[in-house]
Scaffold this motif. Structure first.
Motif: not given
Lengths: 222, 410
Positions: A142-148, A166-170, B8-12, B17-23
């Motif tokens: 999930s993009p909320f986690s460190f898995g990516i 480990i995610s933002l929620f966690q 800000i760090s959370a959003i970053t 992650n989203i960028v990584l998903l795209i590439v």
């Protein structure tokens, strides 16, 4: 306390915290508890109904009849829903007990804390649903986690799963639990933090172990 | 302040992650979410060409040789039905003797042909088929014409050759009858000539309907359409290239719903008219199969024609919408999706034949192709329609294994 006050915890945690701290007796926690357990049962059942997590059944699509295949999935869904139920009970009651042992705070207040925690966990799971059906991402990426990020460094599944848990929620949950316990308890800061982090690390390891043994567990059991 | 930094760090973090998903080009594990799937169908596929056609009768044109005599009168009208030997028209001969001689010569020739036919028939009837064990070829000749029979070598084949013999005899007898009839007609003409001294009545050699009669005597001045019906259609240039003789055809009469079977017997090689500016149209003849019965069918009736251009029996077939560009998505037995290029064959309605790439036992996924990712595990949702107590009750199902799986899977 009504369900929407759970949201208050997220928006206005400080004021709420103050109230709880000074409250002699926490009101009826049962309604929220039952709602959360039911919600967990349904959400996990729903996720399984969509197919999430059923990758182990997929290979049999060519081996068994479509009726049998579907029946297998049905029992999988039941199993998953029961898991949701058990999971809710553990988070709401077992973890509270752990903290009770550590901080000696009133048990009911700790359950309240865990209710908020669990609500966040359910939110995280609900978000997993569209991630799965529209983006094709499983829970640990999930993009909320460190898995990516972990996926870019390694191909080893259990490492990906560890960081994926480990995610933002966690992190928010850790932050919330720390805030709650520190506010309410007179225990030393470092002890509180250790208790929390230890718990979470333990849970990540448990999740990772389960992931690692997914298939092997099934083969061993049957 | 601290809150802002965290926010800000959370959003970053999420953005990274989203960028990584795209590439991402495969490092991130994905799954394929399959909601609709099926096995391919096995069916016979036909590629057909639909055309409008018309039922025609064979046209037999008659010509009048003006050097022989001068036309007197028609004894029939357009649309009349005539039988063999019905009088058609009369003419006055120019020269009694020449005409008489001609007719007599013709009769003589016919007599010769008739007698040779008769002896052929006799020879064939007396000829016994030897039951040999080896393939042999037998020839016999009558009147300097050689006939050859090839005899195959076994018991069932000897029955076949008996049939062949009978068929041969029948053909020759038919020829004989025709020649005799012709001879009779000529004989009658001769008699009439001798009686009247100058007139001859020409009778019909055919049975059918007078389809064309030209008072102007422009050749062919008389056309008789006989009862043997066939179907005629017109092919455009591109169509002509696709049709070959021998192809099966279906003939349908819309009004009555009758359907007949036939086959293409002739694809004309020359177009009806040659012009650079006009489309070239090639006639095509379709004959009804021998076993077909035609009742109340007249020349001129319009029919629909389906010519089978290509046929593939027991082909592996999928629906057009199940093909993703040029591939299908195979749900393999190891739980992984695979995108497979397929070679497509005959298309008919919404069905497409798969020539290579897919076999009938495999399972393919279709529907929302954007959810399928090559070489990723696939999962399918539960089909509530199929969940009935009878199906899922514990006695019938492998419930324990899957329940536990549900408990422990992550």
């Amino acid at each position: 306390m009504k369900r929407n006050t759970l949201l208050d915890w997220v928006i206005k945690p400080d004021t709420h915290l103050e109230r709880v701290k000074h409250a002699e007796h926490v009101g009826n926690i049962w309604r929220t508890t039952i709602l959360l357990i039911l919600a967990s049962f349904l959400i996990y059942g729903w996720m399984a109904g969509i197919g999430m997590g059923s990758a182990l059944i997929s290979p049999s699509i060519t081996d068994v009849s479509s009726l049998e295949y579907n029946t297998d999935k049905f029992w999988f869904v039941i199993g998953r829903a029961i898991f949701g139920l058990i999971f809710a009970i553990i988070i709401l009651f077992l973890i509270s007990y752990y903290f009770y042992l550590v901080t000696e705070l009133p048990y009911r207040k700790l359950v309240l804390m865990q209710q908020v925690v669990f609500m966040m966990m359910l939110v995280e799971r609900i978000i997993w649903i569209p991630l799965y059906t529209y983006v094709g991402l499983d829970w640990y990426v999930s993009p909320f986690s460190f898995g990516i990020i972990a996926s870019f460094f390694t191909d080893i599944h259990w490492i990906e799963a560890f960081f994926g848990s480990i995610s933002l929620f966690q992190l928010w949950i850790i932050y919330f639990q720390a805030k709650f316990l520190l506010k309410l308890s007179i225990l030393e800061k470092y002890k509180v933090w250790i208790a929390i982090i230890l718990l979470h690390l333990f849970s990540y390891v448990l999740v990772t172990l389960l992931t690692y043994f997914d298939k092997n567990l099934m083969d061993w059991w049957f | 302040m601290k809150k802002k930094i965290i926010r800000i760090s959370a959003i970053t973090f999420i953005l990274i992650n989203i960028v990584l998903l795209i590439v991402d080009d495969g490092k991130i594990d994905r799954i394929s979410h399959v909601k609709e799937w099926t096995e391919p169908i096995t069916m016979d596929m036909k590629e057909q060409m639909e055309k409008d056609a018309i039922i025609s009768g064979r046209e037999n044109p008659l010509y009048f040789d003006k050097t022989v005599g001068s036309f007197q009168q028609f004894l029939v009208e357009e649309g009349d039905r005539v039988n063999v030997s019905d009088p058609l028209y009369t003419y006055m001969v120019n020269d009694f003797h020449t005409t008489w001689q001609n007719i007599s010569n013709n009769i003589e020739m016919l007599d010769q042909e008739i007698s040779s036919l008769e002896s052929i028939i006799m020879e064939m009837e007396s000829y016994t088929i030897p039951s040999t064990n080896s393939s042999s070829s037998s020839t016999f000749s009558v009147d300097n014409t050689e006939y050859e029979l090839n005899l195959p070598d076994d018991q069932t084949a000897s029955i076949q050759s008996e049939l062949q013999k009978q068929q041969f005899i029948l053909e020759k007898e038919k020829e004989l009858a025709e020649k005799n009839a012709e001879r009779d007609r000529l004989e009658n003409q001769l008699v009439e000539l001798e009686t009247t001294g100058d007139t001859i009545t020409i009778t019909s050699p055919y049975e059918g309907v007078v389809s064309h009669l030209a008072y102007s005597l422009e050749d062919p001045f008389l056309t008789i359409m006989d009862d043997s019906l066939y179907v005629e259609a017109e092919l455009m240039e591109e169509e002509r290239q696709q049709v070959t003789e021998g192809m099966d055809a279906e003939i349908l009469m819309e009004e009555t719903g009758e359907v007949w079977e036939g086959s293409v017997t002739k694809v004309h090689e020359a177009p009806e008219s040659l012009s650079v500016n006009k489309h070239s149209i090639y006639p095509v003849d379709i004959e009804f199969n021998e076993d077909q019965t035609l009742e109340e069918v007249l020349p001129g009736y319009h029919v629909d024609l389906n010519i089978t251009l290509k046929e593939s029996l027991s082909a592996v077939v999928v629906e057009e919408e199940q093909i993703d560009e040029y591939s299908v998505w195979i749900m393999q037995s190891n739980g992984i999706m695979e995108r497979q290029l397929i070679e497509q064959g005959i298309k008919s309605d919404d069905f497409v034949e798969v020539v290579t790439g897919l076999s009938e036992e495999q399972v393919i996924a279709y529907g929302d192709f954007s959810q399928f990712r090559n070489l990723t595990p696939f999962t399918t949702p539960l089909d509530l329609d199929k969940v009935t107590w009878k199906n899922v009750k514990p006695d019938n199902a492998n419930w324990q294994e899957h329940l536990v799986m549900g408990l422990f899977v992550r």
